[in-house]
Design a protein around this motif. Structure first.
Motif, PDB file in Angstrom:
ATOM      1  N   ALA A 123     -79.680   3.110 -32.754  1.00  0.00           N
ATOM      2  CA  ALA A 123     -80.125   3.645 -34.041  1.00  0.00           C
ATOM      3  C   ALA A 123     -79.110   3.317 -35.125  1.00  0.00           C
ATOM      4  N   GLY A 124     -79.572   3.291 -36.355  1.00  0.00           N
ATOM      5  CA  GLY A 124     -78.664   3.174 -37.486  1.00  0.00           C
ATOM      6  C   GLY A 124     -78.256   1.748 -37.798  1.00  0.00           C
ATOM      7  N   ILE A 125     -77.036   1.607 -38.364  1.00  0.00           N
ATOM      8  CA  ILE A 125     -76.593   0.306 -38.866  1.00  0.00           C
ATOM      9  C   ILE A 125     -75.253  -0.103 -38.254  1.00  0.00           C
ATOM     10  N   GLU A 126     -74.918   0.440 -37.080  1.00  0.00           N
ATOM     11  CA  GLU A 126     -73.676   0.032 -36.416  1.00  0.00           C
ATOM     12  C   GLU A 126     -73.784  -1.429 -35.989  1.00  0.00           C
ATOM     13  N   LYS A 127     -72.685  -1.973 -35.455  1.00  0.00           N
ATOM     14  CA  LYS A 127     -72.633  -3.401 -35.148  1.00  0.00           C
ATOM     15  C   LYS A 127     -73.715  -3.825 -34.166  1.00  0.00           C
ATOM     16  N   GLY A 128     -73.913  -3.045 -33.106  1.00  0.00           N
ATOM     17  CA  GLY A 128     -74.930  -3.385 -32.116  1.00  0.00           C
ATOM     18  C   GLY A 128     -76.309  -3.466 -32.725  1.00  0.00           C
ATOM     19  N   ALA A 129     -76.604  -2.544 -33.634  1.00  0.00           N
ATOM     20  CA  ALA A 129     -77.907  -2.535 -34.299  1.00  0.00           C
ATOM     21  C   ALA A 129     -78.062  -3.757 -35.200  1.00  0.00           C
ATOM     22  N   GLN A 130     -77.005  -4.104 -35.922  1.00  0.00           N
ATOM     23  CA  GLN A 130     -77.072  -5.258 -36.809  1.00  0.00           C
ATOM     24  C   GLN A 130     -77.242  -6.551 -36.033  1.00  0.00           C
ATOM     25  N   LEU A 131     -76.576  -6.659 -34.887  1.00  0.00           N
ATOM     26  CA  LEU A 131     -76.722  -7.853 -34.055  1.00  0.00           C
ATOM     27  C   LEU A 131     -78.121  -7.932 -33.449  1.00  0.00           C
ATOM     28  N   ALA A 132     -78.672  -6.793 -33.096  1.00  0.00           N
ATOM     29  CA  ALA A 132     -80.008  -6.778 -32.504  1.00  0.00           C
ATOM     30  C   ALA A 132     -81.053  -7.278 -33.496  1.00  0.00           C
ATOM     31  N   LEU A 133     -80.898  -6.917 -34.760  1.00  0.00           N
ATOM     32  CA  LEU A 133     -81.906  -7.316 -35.745  1.00  0.00           C
ATOM     33  C   LEU A 133     -81.606  -8.658 -36.407  1.00  0.00           C
ATOM     34  N   TYR A 134     -80.372  -9.146 -36.300  1.00  0.00           N
ATOM     35  CA  TYR A 134     -79.973 -10.355 -37.031  1.00  0.00           C
ATOM     36  C   TYR A 134     -80.834 -11.562 -36.649  1.00  0.00           C
ATOM     37  N   ALA A 136     -83.821 -11.559 -35.213  1.00  0.00           N
ATOM     38  CA  ALA A 136     -85.217 -11.178 -34.957  1.00  0.00           C
ATOM     39  C   ALA A 136     -86.226 -12.070 -35.682  1.00  0.00           C
ATOM     40  N   ASP A 137     -87.320 -12.338 -34.979  1.00  0.00           N
ATOM     41  CA  ASP A 137     -88.498 -12.955 -35.589  1.00  0.00           C
ATOM     42  C   ASP A 137     -89.489 -11.876 -36.020  1.00  0.00           C
ATOM     43  N   GLU A 138     -89.560 -10.815 -35.215  1.00  0.00           N
ATOM     44  CA  GLU A 138     -90.442  -9.688 -35.498  1.00  0.00           C
ATOM     45  C   GLU A 138     -89.653  -8.394 -35.310  1.00  0.00           C
ATOM     46  N   ALA A 139     -89.987  -7.380 -36.069  1.00  0.00           N
ATOM     47  CA  ALA A 139     -89.322  -6.080 -35.948  1.00  0.00           C
ATOM     48  C   ALA A 139     -90.353  -4.981 -35.794  1.00  0.00           C
ATOM     49  N   VAL A 140     -90.181  -4.165 -34.769  1.00  0.00           N
ATOM     50  CA  VAL A 140     -90.995  -2.964 -34.598  1.00  0.00           C
ATOM     51  C   VAL A 140     -90.139  -1.782 -35.048  1.00  0.00           C
ATOM     52  N   VAL A 141     -90.479  -1.201 -36.174  1.00  0.00           N
ATOM     53  CA  VAL A 141     -89.714  -0.088 -36.738  1.00  0.00           C
ATOM     54  C   VAL A 141     -90.341   1.210 -36.238  1.00  0.00           C
ATOM     55  N   VAL A 142     -89.581   1.932 -35.430  1.00  0.00           N
ATOM     56  CA  VAL A 142     -90.084   3.156 -34.796  1.00  0.00           C
ATOM     57  C   VAL A 142     -89.656   4.363 -35.623  1.00  0.00           C
ATOM     58  N   SER A 164     -80.805 -10.226 -42.170  1.00  0.00           N
ATOM     59  CA  SER A 164     -81.226 -10.971 -40.977  1.00  0.00           C
ATOM     60  C   SER A 164     -80.916 -12.450 -41.185  1.00  0.00           C
ATOM     61  N   GLN A 165     -80.913 -13.191 -40.096  1.00  0.00           N
ATOM     62  CA  GLN A 165     -80.672 -14.632 -40.184  1.00  0.00           C
ATOM     63  C   GLN A 165     -81.735 -15.312 -41.039  1.00  0.00           C
ATOM     64  N   ARG A 166     -82.983 -14.855 -40.885  1.00  0.00           N
ATOM     65  CA  ARG A 166     -84.062 -15.436 -41.670  1.00  0.00           C
ATOM     66  C   ARG A 166     -83.844 -15.205 -43.168  1.00  0.00           C
ATOM     67  N   GLU A 172     -89.004 -17.849 -43.566  1.00  0.00           N
ATOM     68  CA  GLU A 172     -90.072 -16.851 -43.605  1.00  0.00           C
ATOM     69  C   GLU A 172     -89.518 -15.503 -43.177  1.00  0.00           C
ATOM     70  N   PRO A 173     -89.846 -14.412 -43.867  1.00  0.00           N
ATOM     71  CA  PRO A 173     -89.254 -13.094 -43.546  1.00  0.00           C
ATOM     72  C   PRO A 173     -89.568 -12.640 -42.127  1.00  0.00           C
ATOM     73  N   VAL A 174     -88.745 -11.752 -41.629  1.00  0.00           N
ATOM     74  CA  VAL A 174     -88.995 -11.123 -40.338  1.00  0.00           C
ATOM     75  C   VAL A 174     -90.317 -10.361 -40.421  1.00  0.00           C
ATOM     76  N   GLY A 175     -91.178 -10.535 -39.421  1.00  0.00           N
ATOM     77  CA  GLY A 175     -92.435  -9.793 -39.389  1.00  0.00           C
ATOM     78  C   GLY A 175     -92.172  -8.320 -39.137  1.00  0.00           C
ATOM     79  N   GLU A 176     -92.715  -7.450 -39.966  1.00  0.00           N
ATOM     80  CA  GLU A 176     -92.438  -6.014 -39.875  1.00  0.00           C
ATOM     81  C   GLU A 176     -93.658  -5.257 -39.368  1.00  0.00           C
ATOM     82  N   HIS A 177     -93.430  -4.345 -38.427  1.00  0.00           N
ATOM     83  CA  HIS A 177     -94.507  -3.547 -37.849  1.00  0.00           C
ATOM     84  C   HIS A 177     -94.041  -2.097 -37.754  1.00  0.00           C
ATOM     85  N   LEU A 178     -94.915  -1.171 -38.093  1.00  0.00           N
ATOM     86  CA  LEU A 178     -94.606   0.248 -38.014  1.00  0.00           C
ATOM     87  C   LEU A 178     -95.201   0.852 -36.745  1.00  0.00           C
ATOM     88  N   LEU A 179     -94.365   1.545 -35.979  1.00  0.00           N
ATOM     89  CA  LEU A 179     -94.855   2.292 -34.821  1.00  0.00           C
ATOM     90  C   LEU A 179     -94.506   3.758 -35.034  1.00  0.00           C
TER      91      LEU A 179
END
Length: 272
Positions: A123-134, A136-142, A164-166, A172-179
């Motif tokens: 959760a949040g914006i710590e290093k692990g979270a930033q690396l996980a999303l960097y 990404a092609d698609e993001a599922v925001v929970v 993000s890298q993109r 093209e932006p990261v695809g965003e999805h709401l869950l």
């Protein structure tokens, strides 16, 4: 080419790991070679929810640091063909992951024929979270249907759109999805919880799925079984629908309304 999906949120406890396990399992059930990576260094919950904690010998950090190969660290799921888990380290510092190391692991997985790489983010914006999303092609925001959770998710969307890298490369932006998880139509009706429409108005990203509040989720987690495998439960069905939508299929959203009372219950004045 492997598609990288990050499962993320701004707030803890909203169901990211449950969602990662469900989505990864659902993709593999559809015949796609899939791996779920736990980026939450120091906590490591994915292996518990997937029921493979006793099989962990090497972890993600071991691979990043060159102390083990991917084949040594990956755990093959016993229930679903084509599904693998790469657990996090429980003993390392949260700064043990590096951008270069993560990139090498992701490239190695793509070369190994993986079609989907699901990144279970802290959760949040710590290093692990930033690396996980960097990457990404698609993001599922929970998010849960609560103001604080939705507000923090909005912050994560800002990071996806700028860090993000993109975003850095102008692609093209990261695809965003709401869950939306832990949804309870009765609490919505009583004004105790945001509605789907309320959350959509705030975040304004495509709705991937609504997971109803259900004891089945806790039960499945305690048993080490992804809830999507329990097709008899509403939560399992809702996650299955979400995976179908992620793959481009059309599925009507279910479990958004209170169940209708039967004729005799209405006649007797029995509450819904």
């Amino acid at each position: 080419m492997a598609k990288i999906i990050v499962v993320t949120s701004g707030k803890g406890g909203v169901g990211k790991t449950t969602t990662s396990a469900a989505i990864g399992t659902g993709l593999a059930q559809k015949g796609h070679k899939t791996i779920i990576i736990d980026f939450d260094v120091g906590l490591r919950n994915l292996d518990l929810i997937m029921g493979c904690e006793r099989r962990v010998v090497y972890d993600f950090v071991n691979v990043v640091k060159g102390e083990a190969s991917l084949k040594q660290a990956m755990i093959k799921d016993k229930r679903t063909d084509g599904l693998f888990i790469l657990p996090a380290s429980q003993t390392r510092d949260k700064d043990a992951l590096t951008q270069e190391g993560v990139e090498e692991v992701l490239k190695g997985l793509a070369e190994d024929g993986f079609e989907y790489i699901v990144c279970d983010s802290p959760a949040g914006i710590e290093k692990g979270a930033q690396l996980a999303l960097y990457f990404a092609d698609e993001a599922v925001v929970v998010t849960n249907p609560e103001v604080a959770s939705v507000r923090d998710s909005d912050r994560i969307l800002g990071i996806l759109q700028s860090k993000s890298q993109r975003a850095e490369q102008g692609d093209e932006p990261v695809g965003e999805h709401l869950l939306l998880t832990r949804y309870d139509p009765l609490r919505v009706k009583n004004g105790e919880m945001l509605s789907v429409e309320d959350v959509n108005d705030i975040l304004a990203i495509p709705l991937l799925g609504v997971i109803p509040e259900s004891q089945a989720v806790l039960k499945a987690s305690n048993q080490g079984i992804p809830v999507i495998l329990d097709k008899e439960t509403e939560a399992g069905q809702a996650y299955s629908d979400a995976v179908d939508r992620l793959l481009g299929e059309t599925r009507e959203h279910r479990f958004l309304e209170l169940p209708q009372r039967g004729f005799f219950r209405r006649l007797l004045g029995v509450p819904a």
